[in-house]
Design a protein around this motif. Structure first.
Motif, PDB file in Angstrom:
ATOM      1  N   LEU A 376       0.818  -1.214   0.000  1.00  0.00           N
ATOM      2  CA  LEU A 376       0.000   0.000   0.000  1.00  0.00           C
ATOM      3  C   LEU A 376       0.849   1.260   0.000  1.00  0.00           C
ATOM      4  O   LEU A 376       0.593   2.194  -0.774  1.00  0.00           O
ATOM      5  N   VAL A 377       1.889   1.298   0.853  1.00  0.00           N
ATOM      6  CA  VAL A 377       2.659   2.538   1.012  1.00  0.00           C
ATOM      7  C   VAL A 377       3.689   2.738  -0.098  1.00  0.00           C
ATOM      8  O   VAL A 377       4.252   3.834  -0.221  1.00  0.00           O
ATOM      9  N   ILE A 378       3.930   1.719  -0.917  1.00  0.00           N
ATOM     10  CA  ILE A 378       4.879   1.876  -2.034  1.00  0.00           C
ATOM     11  C   ILE A 378       4.142   1.969  -3.368  1.00  0.00           C
ATOM     12  O   ILE A 378       4.382   2.871  -4.167  1.00  0.00           O
ATOM     13  N   GLN A 379       3.228   1.019  -3.607  1.00  0.00           N
ATOM     14  CA  GLN A 379       2.606   0.925  -4.931  1.00  0.00           C
ATOM     15  C   GLN A 379       1.751   2.142  -5.269  1.00  0.00           C
ATOM     16  O   GLN A 379       1.826   2.684  -6.376  1.00  0.00           O
ATOM     17  N   LEU A 380       0.933   2.613  -4.341  1.00  0.00           N
ATOM     18  CA  LEU A 380       0.016   3.703  -4.653  1.00  0.00           C
ATOM     19  C   LEU A 380       0.731   5.028  -4.929  1.00  0.00           C
ATOM     20  O   LEU A 380       0.372   5.736  -5.885  1.00  0.00           O
TER      21      LEU A 380
END
Length: 399
Positions: A376-380
């Protein structure tokens, strides 16, 4: 001689029928999302395998649109819609009786194949009859109708899970598919006149798709759609595991948390519908890009600083959904504006980019990272940057 059924529909009827057809797609995602951890447990498999039920669905959804659109250019929107939604009902019933994960994969694949008609045909129906700001307004209405399903489906899924098993969720999906078949049979009118239809052959299909893919006016808006929905379906695949497995929410509490996403999408659609008559579509896209930038920053920071907070995750989710409400009708109308003669193919290919983006987003979320929170914290944030980059290139190439 039997009188010919009248062609065309009013803007309201087009929006209602198109919206309900499109709503079948997210229904097939959000209704059973509270049950994903339960499905993983019942089949004794891994979280990654559970997420693959989303990935298989997206793969079939994306690829089938490339067939559905040209078929509708040849045989009409209504007839093709009836055939594909019958396939969707069959897939729902296969999933409902699935005794193993492999059979569930098959059911999800058949579901995705059939439900592809919703996106492709609704856009073609709009393009058959409307252009410009009127098309944006109707597509915004379709999006507004679309918000009702994600608002109700997770809560309904949680109630079904409390009362029985996840198998019944697919029975509900089959029932929704049957309702769409009834609506197409008795409520819809054909929007593509016989004299406007084009032959269906591999050479013509490939020629039409080559024309679309070689046009920057089509390609850039379609890429924006794909990236925006890659982010949406990326966090859709991740949130059940973060909220239910990591944070200990019940399926019903998870459904309540997801209402924030739906409310944001509704507000975004209302705002986009109001502004569609007053500003250019490019201005609506600019508003969406600001929202994606703010959401990407939120995903990168808030879950790290407030790891136990539901709001820290749902705030950037809500902002992303607000942005999608602005970019989806504007980018769709822009991509299809110059291709009325092959509206079915154009609607299918925009849908391919949109759903293909969802496929890539959900696949990356389930396979490239060690856990859901890291994804969540990298991909988005990465997707937000890519979306802004594509939009910047599009602006620079225009006069």
């Amino acid at each position: 001689m039997k009188p010919r059924r009248p062609l065309g529909m009013s803007p309201r009827r087009t929006a209602i029928i198109g919206g309900l057809m499109v709503a079948t797609g997210p229904l097939s995602l959000t209704l059973y999302s509270p049950a994903l951890p339960t499905i993983v447990g019942d089949f004794g498999t891994t979280d990654a395998a559970g997420k693959l039920t989303l990935t298989v669905y997206f793969a079939a959804f994306a690829m089938a649109q490339l067939i559905c659109g040209p078929l509708s250019d040849r045989f009409g929107r209504r007839a093709v819609g009836l055939a594909f939604f019958a396939i969707y009902v069959l897939g729902s019933l296969i999933a409902a009786v699935a005794p193993s994960l492999e059979v569930l994969f098959l059911g999800r694949f058949v579901q995705g194949f059939g439900v592809s008609a919703g996106v492709a045909l609704s856009r073609a129906m709009v393009r058959d009859q409307f252009v410009g700001s009127e098309a944006i307004r109707i597509l915004t209405l379709i999006n507004l109708i679309l918000t009702v399903t994600p608002a109700v489906a997770p809560t309904l899924g949680s109630v079904i899970l409390l009362a029985g098993t996840w198998h019944y969720m697919f029975v509900v999906m089959a029932g929704f598919g049957l309702a769409i078949l009834a609506l197409l049979t008795w409520g819809a009118r054909e929007t593509l006149p016989p004299e406007a239809r084009v032959p269906f052959s591999p050479s013509i299909v490939f020629s039409n798709y080559r024309l679309l893919l070689s046009s920057p006016d089509f390609l850039f808006p379609s890429l924006l759609l794909g990236l925006a929905f890659s982010g949406f379906h990326g966090f859709t695949a991740l949130l059940p595991f973060i909220f239910i497995d990591d944070m200990g929410l019940t399926p019903f509490q998870f459904a309540m948390a997801m209402l924030g996403q739906t409310v944001s999408f509704i507000l975004g659609n209302l705002a986009a519908g109001y502004l569609a008559r007053r500003v250019l579509g490019t201005r609506l896209v600019s508003i969406a890009l600001v929202a994606f930038a703010a959401s990407g920053l939120g995903f990168a920071t808030l879950p790290l600083f407030f790891p136990a907070s539901v709001v820290a995750i749902m705030a950037p989710v809500g902002i992303w959904m607000f942005g999608i409400a602005f970019i989806s009708p504007s980018a769709t109308a822009a991509a299809m504006a110059g291709f009325g003669a092959i509206a079915g193919a154009a609607g299918a290919l925009t849908g391919f980019f949109q759903v293909g983006g969802g496929f890539v987003g959900s696949l990356a979320a389930g396979t490239l990272f060690p856990d859901a929170r890291t994804a969540l914290v990298i991909q988005l944030p990465v997707i937000a940057l890519l979306t802004i980059g594509v939009a910047t290139l599009d602006r620079r190439r225009r006069p």
